[in-house]
Every structure is written in structure tokens, then in C-alpha cells.
Motif scaffolding. Structure first.
Motif, PDB file in Angstrom:
ATOM      1  N   GLY A  31     -52.199  45.588 -18.601  1.00 22.21           N
ATOM      2  CA  GLY A  31     -52.261  44.703 -17.450  1.00 22.21           C
ATOM      3  C   GLY A  31     -53.683  44.183 -17.371  1.00 22.21           C
ATOM      4  N   LEU A  32     -53.857  42.869 -17.393  1.00 21.34           N
ATOM      5  CA  LEU A  32     -55.189  42.281 -17.468  1.00 21.34           C
ATOM      6  C   LEU A  32     -55.432  41.298 -16.342  1.00 21.34           C
ATOM      7  N   THR A  33     -56.680  41.197 -15.917  1.00 14.97           N
ATOM      8  CA  THR A  33     -57.094  40.156 -14.984  1.00 14.97           C
ATOM      9  C   THR A  33     -58.572  39.869 -15.197  1.00 14.97           C
ATOM     10  N   THR A  34     -58.971  38.659 -14.884  1.00 15.69           N
ATOM     11  CA  THR A  34     -60.379  38.278 -14.906  1.00 15.69           C
ATOM     12  C   THR A  34     -60.686  37.615 -13.577  1.00 15.69           C
ATOM     13  N   THR A  42     -67.884  45.042  -4.966  1.00 12.06           N
ATOM     14  CA  THR A  42     -67.011  46.218  -4.953  1.00 12.06           C
ATOM     15  C   THR A  42     -65.600  45.806  -4.570  1.00 12.06           C
ATOM     16  N   LYS A  43     -65.476  44.956  -3.566  1.00 13.15           N
ATOM     17  CA  LYS A  43     -64.164  44.464  -3.141  1.00 13.15           C
ATOM     18  C   LYS A  43     -63.490  43.676  -4.262  1.00 13.15           C
ATOM     19  N   MET A  44     -64.266  42.834  -4.952  1.00 15.65           N
ATOM     20  CA  MET A  44     -63.721  42.046  -6.045  1.00 15.65           C
ATOM     21  C   MET A  44     -63.194  42.956  -7.163  1.00 15.65           C
ATOM     22  N   LEU A  45     -63.941  43.997  -7.505  1.00 12.24           N
ATOM     23  CA  LEU A  45     -63.518  44.908  -8.560  1.00 12.24           C
ATOM     24  C   LEU A  45     -62.305  45.737  -8.135  1.00 12.24           C
ATOM     25  N   ASP A  46     -62.255  46.114  -6.874  1.00 14.60           N
ATOM     26  CA  ASP A  46     -61.090  46.848  -6.369  1.00 14.60           C
ATOM     27  C   ASP A  46     -59.839  45.973  -6.438  1.00 14.60           C
ATOM     28  N   GLU A  47     -59.967  44.715  -6.041  1.00 14.80           N
ATOM     29  CA  GLU A  47     -58.839  43.783  -6.133  1.00 14.80           C
ATOM     30  C   GLU A  47     -58.417  43.607  -7.584  1.00 14.80           C
ATOM     31  N   ALA A  48     -59.382  43.471  -8.483  1.00 17.88           N
ATOM     32  CA  ALA A  48     -59.075  43.297  -9.909  1.00 17.88           C
ATOM     33  C   ALA A  48     -58.358  44.527 -10.457  1.00 17.88           C
ATOM     34  N   ARG A  49     -58.787  45.704 -10.050  1.00 18.74           N
ATOM     35  CA  ARG A  49     -58.143  46.943 -10.489  1.00 18.74           C
ATOM     36  C   ARG A  49     -56.688  46.975 -10.019  1.00 18.74           C
ATOM     37  N   ASN A  50     -56.468  46.636  -8.761  1.00 22.43           N
ATOM     38  CA  ASN A  50     -55.104  46.638  -8.214  1.00 22.43           C
ATOM     39  C   ASN A  50     -54.211  45.616  -8.921  1.00 22.43           C
ATOM     40  N   ILE A  51     -54.744  44.442  -9.202  1.00 21.06           N
ATOM     41  CA  ILE A  51     -53.979  43.412  -9.904  1.00 21.06           C
ATOM     42  C   ILE A  51     -53.637  43.879 -11.310  1.00 21.06           C
ATOM     43  N   SER A  52     -54.604  44.480 -12.011  1.00 17.83           N
ATOM     44  CA  SER A  52     -54.346  44.915 -13.388  1.00 17.83           C
ATOM     45  C   SER A  52     -53.295  46.023 -13.433  1.00 17.83           C
ATOM     46  N   VAL A  53     -53.309  46.948 -12.465  1.00 17.80           N
ATOM     47  CA  VAL A  53     -52.290  48.006 -12.427  1.00 17.80           C
ATOM     48  C   VAL A  53     -50.919  47.417 -12.118  1.00 17.80           C
ATOM     49  N   ARG A  65     -49.876  44.419 -12.855  1.00 17.49           N
ATOM     50  CA  ARG A  65     -49.433  43.722 -14.068  1.00 17.49           C
ATOM     51  C   ARG A  65     -49.005  44.710 -15.145  1.00 17.49           C
ATOM     52  N   LEU A  66     -49.707  45.823 -15.259  1.00 16.51           N
ATOM     53  CA  LEU A  66     -49.315  46.890 -16.187  1.00 16.51           C
ATOM     54  C   LEU A  66     -47.896  47.344 -15.859  1.00 16.51           C
ATOM     55  N   LYS A  67     -47.653  47.613 -14.587  1.00 16.52           N
ATOM     56  CA  LYS A  67     -46.339  48.077 -14.134  1.00 16.52           C
ATOM     57  C   LYS A  67     -45.256  47.046 -14.439  1.00 16.52           C
ATOM     58  N   GLN A  68     -45.507  45.788 -14.113  1.00 13.43           N
ATOM     59  CA  GLN A  68     -44.517  44.735 -14.354  1.00 13.43           C
ATOM     60  C   GLN A  68     -44.240  44.572 -15.851  1.00 13.43           C
ATOM     61  N   ASN A  69     -45.271  44.657 -16.680  1.00 14.56           N
ATOM     62  CA  ASN A  69     -45.081  44.550 -18.128  1.00 14.56           C
ATOM     63  C   ASN A  69     -44.288  45.739 -18.669  1.00 14.56           C
TER      64      ASN A  69
END
Length: 108
Positions: free
Chosen positions: A27-30, A55-66, A68-72
Motif C-alpha cells: 500500500g503506497l502513498t506520497t 507529524t499529522k501529514m505522516l500519520d495521515e500517510a501511514r493510515n492511507i498506506s495501510v 491501500r494495503l488492506k484493499q489490495n
């Protein structure tokens, strides 16, 4: 398998479950830093301390990547993901990439 019961584990084994490996899953995000965050970071860099917008931006990115990992993994027919890990890095001066990766598995 219902999405709300989907397990993502950092361990190799899920207690009480037998499964077969389907394969690797990602699961990836930029995320891009915006002007307001850059100004705040520049000021914080002078006085020190946590840069909460980053910190908020990285937390959001972490949540998005997880997510996407789950959906994939679900698209692959998986019931869970084991050995989940994160990787992150900068792309140029203004972007941060976060990857969640692990092994998609199907219960026996």
C-alpha cells in the motif's frame, strides 16, 4: 471475510489461525508538503521542537498506506496480512512517500 474483521499483523503467526501464503502486498502513498507547513517548519526549525503539521501529514500517510494495503490484499483474495512493515522516504525536498507492505494470506 468482512473488512471489519480483516487482520493486519506485524507478527508472522496469527494465534488460532492456519493459513496459506498468497504473496506480497503493498500500500503506497506520497504526500506533498504545503506552503503553510513549510513556513511553520522553518520557524520551528529555529526554536526547535516537534513540527506537528509534518507529524499529522505522516500519520495521515501511514493510515492511507495501510488502508491501500488492506484493499489490495482483499483484491488478491486474502483474509489477512502478516509481517506488515512500513518504509518511508523523501522524494525531493517537498514530498514524503510511505509504503506499507506485508504478506497476504488466506485461511485454510
Amino acid at each position: 471475510m468482512a473488512e471489519d474483521h480483516f487482520i493486519i499483523s506485524t507478527t508472522e503467526h496469527i494465534p488460532g489461525k492456519e493459513y496459506e501464503v498468497i504473496g506480497e502486498v503493498f500500500g503506497l502513498t506520497t504526500q506533498s508538503k504545503n506552503v503553510v507547513r513549510n513556513i511553520g517548519a522553518g520557524l520551528k526549525n529555529i526554536v526547535g521542537g516537534e513540527i506537528k503539521d509534518y507529524t499529522k501529514m505522516l500519520d495521515e500517510a501511514r493510515n492511507i498506506s495501510v488502508d491501500r494495503l488492506k484493499q489490495n490484499a482483499i483484491k488478491m483474495g486474502a483474509d489477512a496480512v502478516v509481517m506488515m512493515r512500513f518504509d518511508s522516504g523523501s522524494i525531493g525536498a517537498d514530498m514524503q512517500s510511505v509504503a506499507a507492505y506485508g504478506t497476504a494470506v488466506k485461511y485454510k
